[in-house]
Design a protein around this motif. Structure first.
Motif, short mmCIF file in Angstrom:
data_model
loop_
_atom_site.label_atom_id
_atom_site.label_comp_id
_atom_site.label_asym_id
_atom_site.label_seq_id
_atom_site.Cartn_x
_atom_site.Cartn_y
_atom_site.Cartn_z
N THR A 32 0.84 -1.19 0.00
CA THR A 32 0.00 0.00 0.00
C THR A 32 0.88 1.24 0.00
OG1 THR A 32 -0.15 0.21 2.41
CG2 THR A 32 -1.83 -1.15 1.33
N VAL A 33 0.37 2.30 -0.60
CA VAL A 33 1.00 3.62 -0.55
C VAL A 33 -0.12 4.61 -0.30
CG1 VAL A 33 2.28 5.39 -1.82
CG2 VAL A 33 2.87 2.98 -2.12
N GLU A 34 0.07 5.47 0.71
CA GLU A 34 -0.95 6.47 1.00
C GLU A 34 -0.31 7.82 1.26
OE1 GLU A 34 -2.95 6.23 4.90
OE2 GLU A 34 -1.52 4.64 5.37
N ASN A 40 -8.09 10.44 1.33
CA ASN A 40 -8.35 9.36 0.38
C ASN A 40 -7.82 8.02 0.87
OD1 ASN A 40 -5.72 10.28 0.13
ND2 ASN A 40 -5.62 9.92 -2.06
N LEU A 41 -8.33 6.96 0.26
CA LEU A 41 -7.88 5.61 0.61
C LEU A 41 -6.50 5.36 0.02
CD1 LEU A 41 -11.16 3.64 -0.08
CD2 LEU A 41 -10.18 4.23 2.15
N PRO A 42 -5.71 4.50 0.66
CA PRO A 42 -4.39 4.19 0.09
C PRO A 42 -4.52 3.37 -1.19
CG PRO A 42 -4.80 2.88 2.06
CD PRO A 42 -5.95 3.83 1.92
N ASP A 43 -3.54 3.51 -2.06
CA ASP A 43 -3.45 2.64 -3.23
C ASP A 43 -2.93 1.30 -2.73
OD1 ASP A 43 -4.17 4.53 -5.29
OD2 ASP A 43 -2.22 5.47 -4.96
N ALA A 44 -3.46 0.21 -3.27
CA ALA A 44 -3.07 -1.11 -2.80
C ALA A 44 -2.99 -2.08 -3.98
CB ALA A 44 -4.06 -1.62 -1.77
N ARG A 125 6.17 1.70 -6.46
CA ARG A 125 5.60 2.52 -7.55
C ARG A 125 4.37 1.78 -8.08
NH1 ARG A 125 11.22 3.70 -9.79
NH2 ARG A 125 11.84 5.40 -8.42
N ILE A 126 3.30 1.93 -7.34
CA ILE A 126 2.11 1.15 -7.65
C ILE A 126 0.98 1.99 -8.24
CG2 ILE A 126 2.67 -0.58 -5.92
CD1 ILE A 126 0.56 0.65 -4.09
N ASN A 127 1.14 3.30 -8.26
CA ASN A 127 0.04 4.15 -8.73
C ASN A 127 0.50 5.13 -9.81
OD1 ASN A 127 1.52 5.88 -7.20
ND2 ASN A 127 -0.12 6.49 -5.85
N GLY A 128 1.53 4.77 -10.55
CA GLY A 128 1.98 5.62 -11.64
C GLY A 128 2.93 6.74 -11.26
N GLU A 129 3.32 6.83 -10.02
CA GLU A 129 4.25 7.90 -9.60
C GLU A 129 5.68 7.48 -9.85
OE1 GLU A 129 3.60 10.06 -5.96
OE2 GLU A 129 1.62 9.17 -5.83
#
Length: 129
Positions: A32-34, A40-44, A125-129
């Motif tokens: 997870t990354v938050e 907002n909810l964390p990316d998981a 790097r799970i959400n495109g960052e």
């Protein structure tokens, strides 16, 4: 009856599925990354290694990186590049699951975009960052 002779009979009877012949993955991590302080909810995502898959955007790169550091998510990324210590858009990342039979339960904190960009590696790097 020897097992090789018995397998076609099991398959014909519909009792043998590919999942039964495939061993479980060596490693499975829930990542997870938050954004700290955001509503907002964390990316998981789930990352499996051995075989490299899951809903992680780049499982091959992430698993290669983890293999290089013996599964220690604290060691991924670049720890040589200097970042300032100012706090701006901090992120919290977690990794929970198992790596080659060893339990993993790690929480990391990145104080600013530089820290995240250099130290998160491909693993977080799970959400495109």
């Amino acid at each position: 009856m020897p097992l090789p002779t018995f397998l076609p009979l099991l398959a014909a009877a519909g009792l043998l599925t590919p999942g039964l012949l495939t061993p479980p993955p060596e490693s499975v991590l829930e990542l997870t990354v938050e954004n700290v302080g955001a509503a907002n909810l964390p990316d998981a995502v789930t990352l499996t290694c051995g075989p490299d898959e899951g809903d992680h955007p780049t499982p091959g790169l992430a698993c290669t990186e983890l293999t290089r550091v013996g599964g220690d998510v604290r060691q991924v990324g670049d720890h040589e590049t200097a970042c300032t210590d100012h706090i701006e858009n901090p992120k919290r990342a977690t990794a929970r699951g198992h790596w080659r039979g060893q339990a993993v339960d790690v929480e990391l904190y990145f104080g600013n975009p530089c820290e995240f960009a250099t130290r998160a590696g491909h693993v977080f790097r799970i959400n495109g960052e």
